[in-house]
Write a protein that holds these residues in place. Structure first.
Motif, mmCIF file in Angstrom:
data_model
loop_
_atom_site.group_PDB
_atom_site.id
_atom_site.type_symbol
_atom_site.label_atom_id
_atom_site.label_comp_id
_atom_site.label_asym_id
_atom_site.label_seq_id
_atom_site.Cartn_x
_atom_site.Cartn_y
_atom_site.Cartn_z
ATOM 1 N N LYS A 70 0.822 -1.204 0.000
ATOM 2 C CA LYS A 70 0.000 0.000 0.000
ATOM 3 C C LYS A 70 0.860 1.259 0.000
ATOM 4 C CE LYS A 70 -3.306 2.670 2.740
ATOM 5 N NZ LYS A 70 -4.080 2.764 3.989
ATOM 6 N N VAL A 110 -5.881 -5.257 -0.118
ATOM 7 C CA VAL A 110 -6.967 -6.182 -0.409
ATOM 8 C C VAL A 110 -8.275 -5.443 -0.666
ATOM 9 C CG1 VAL A 110 -7.786 -6.591 1.950
ATOM 10 C CG2 VAL A 110 -7.860 -8.448 0.268
ATOM 11 N N SER A 111 -8.399 -4.208 -0.152
ATOM 12 C CA SER A 111 -9.632 -3.435 -0.325
ATOM 13 C C SER A 111 -9.518 -2.404 -1.432
ATOM 14 C CB SER A 111 -9.991 -2.729 0.995
ATOM 15 O OG SER A 111 -10.179 -3.660 2.033
ATOM 16 N N TYR A 112 -8.588 -2.609 -2.362
ATOM 17 C CA TYR A 112 -8.400 -1.636 -3.435
ATOM 18 C C TYR A 112 -9.683 -1.438 -4.230
ATOM 19 C CZ TYR A 112 -7.225 0.312 -7.950
ATOM 20 O OH TYR A 112 -7.225 1.085 -9.080
ATOM 21 N N LYS A 113 -9.971 -0.183 -4.498
ATOM 22 C CA LYS A 113 -11.089 0.172 -5.376
ATOM 23 C C LYS A 113 -10.644 1.304 -6.273
ATOM 24 C CE LYS A 113 -14.749 -1.096 -2.119
ATOM 25 N NZ LYS A 113 -15.922 -0.619 -1.347
ATOM 26 N N PRO A 124 -7.929 2.171 0.843
ATOM 27 C CA PRO A 124 -8.318 2.179 2.251
ATOM 28 C C PRO A 124 -7.461 1.216 3.046
ATOM 29 C CG PRO A 124 -9.888 0.915 0.951
ATOM 30 C CD PRO A 124 -8.948 1.560 -0.028
ATOM 31 N N ASP A 125 -7.442 1.400 4.329
ATOM 32 C CA ASP A 125 -6.648 0.515 5.176
ATOM 33 C C ASP A 125 -7.154 -0.916 5.073
ATOM 34 O OD1 ASP A 125 -5.017 2.508 6.116
ATOM 35 O OD2 ASP A 125 -6.358 3.019 7.776
ATOM 36 N N GLY A 126 -6.229 -1.836 4.819
ATOM 37 C CA GLY A 126 -6.575 -3.240 4.786
ATOM 38 C C GLY A 126 -6.360 -3.865 6.145
ATOM 39 N N THR A 140 -5.661 -14.004 3.204
ATOM 40 C CA THR A 140 -6.522 -13.196 2.332
ATOM 41 C C THR A 140 -6.943 -14.025 1.139
ATOM 42 O OG1 THR A 140 -4.578 -12.339 1.170
ATOM 43 C CG2 THR A 140 -5.458 -10.977 2.975
#
Length: 358
Positions: A70, A110-113, A124-126, A140
């Motif tokens: 990140k 893992v929360s990439y958008k 955002p913070d994973g 994950t």
């Protein structure tokens, strides 16, 4: 024509830093980022490599012990906001679990958008890694077919190209960096065949082709305009990102022709002055960029231009090469080098089929 950040995916000792110096001369239009993902791969809390696993002191002293995938992508995003096109050169296996292990997405991304209608990367913070022992494997989810720890939606933000070199040249060069006396400079005190890098280059290349991010068109000669291999389909469905593979031996034999063809493929205006960098500012910038991997880039740091080698390499027999390796590194070293070379030739030859010819 694609205007995405360029990502040169390669393996160690592929003459990639000399290649990178060519594009570092274009500070008017390009912002070069040198091997950023090694920070997370070797030293950070999401590290994939075992090289520093038992050396917490070394990880801390590196200055990158807090680097995650990140934080690296966020750095790239900041660089990308400066109004110049990014040119990233990095080792492909930094994004891939070693030894063919199955990949799952790095926790920090893992929360990439992708934000709708903008060019902003939202990270955002994973989840945080809390398990004892080595960070990998992550707890994950995996993406089907994706050999990397990076979501395909994030890979899609880059214009991938590839640089390769024959294992007979790259492997002994890398081995030399991991044994005395050079190991005291590099800090790499053992040779790890998993760091050869060809398997990862091939698997990432094939995955990007499979999902339509590169190809089906193959890069053409800058002079003929003809596709050099494979399909001549338009490639418009993926923004014109054609398959672009450079072989280091072709680059060293004909730097002008290869750099012209590469520039044409990725959408950079070519200038003959790109091949020369013998001035104080160019040397200062290169020394700063390459300094963190001491011992690996000295030849590129002290170079002043990329010119054709005086004589093309004369192929040597396996017996001649083995004798040279044994003389330099001893019988055991030669044996390890030969085994590693032999293991990686099929992947090199596969990639070579796609290489630009001029």
């Amino acid at each position: 024509m694609s205007t995405k950040p360029i990502f040169v995916a390669t393996h160690p000792r592929a003459c990639s830093t000399a290649f990178e110096r060519v594009f570092m001369t274009r500070r008017d239009t390009l912002q070069c980022v040198h091997e950023p993902f090694g920070d997370a791969f070797y030293f950070g809390p999401e590290r994939l490599s075992e090289r520093y696993e038992k050396d917490e002191k070394g990880r801390i002293e590196s200055g990158f012990s807090e680097s995650t995938f990140k934080t690296i992508f966020e750095r790239i995003e900041r660089e990308n906001a400066e109004g110049k096109r990014l040119f990233i050169k990095d080792i492909t296996y930094y994004l891939v679990p070693p030894n063919g292990k199955p990949a799952s997405i790095a926790p920090s991304i893992v929360s990439y958008k992708r934000s709708s209608g903008t060019d902003t990367t939202l990270l955002p913070d994973g989840p945080q890694l809390t398990k004892p022992g080595p960070p990998y494997p992550y707890d994950t989810a995996a993406e089907p077919g994706n050999p990397t720890v990076v979501p395909s939606a994030l890979l899609a933000q880059f214009h991938f190209t590839f640089l390769i070199r024959h294992p007979r040249a790259s492997i002994p060069s890398y081995f030399r960096c991991t044994v005395p006396p050079l190991d005291a400079v590099t800090g790499f005190y053992n040779f790890m065949p998993s760091e050869a890098g060809y398997d990862e280059v091939r698997r990432v290349f094939d995955y990007l082709r499979e999902i339509g991010q590169v190809g089906p068109k193959v890069a053409a000669s800058a002079t003929t305009g003809d596709a050099v291999n494979g399909s001549a389909a338009s490639g418009a469905e993926n923004g014109g990102v054609e398959i672009c593979v450079i072989d280091a031996d072709d680059l060293l034999d004909n730097p002008t022709g290869i750099i012209q063809a590469y520039c044409k493929s990725v959408g950079i205006d070519y200038s003959p002055q790109m091949l020369k960098w013998d001035n104080e500012e160019d040397h200062r910038i290169a020394k700063e960029a390459f300094g963190k991997w001491k011992g690996f880039h000295e030849d590129a740091i002290v170079s002043s231009e990329l010119k054709p080698r005086a004589h093309k390499k004369t192929p040597k027999t396996d017996e001649q090469l083995y004798a040279e390796w044994a003389e330099k590194f001893g019988e055991q070293g030669a044996k390890v080098i030969k085994e590693t070379v032999d293991a990686n030739i099929p992947d090199y030859e596969y990639m070579k089929k796609f290489a630009i010819k001029v």
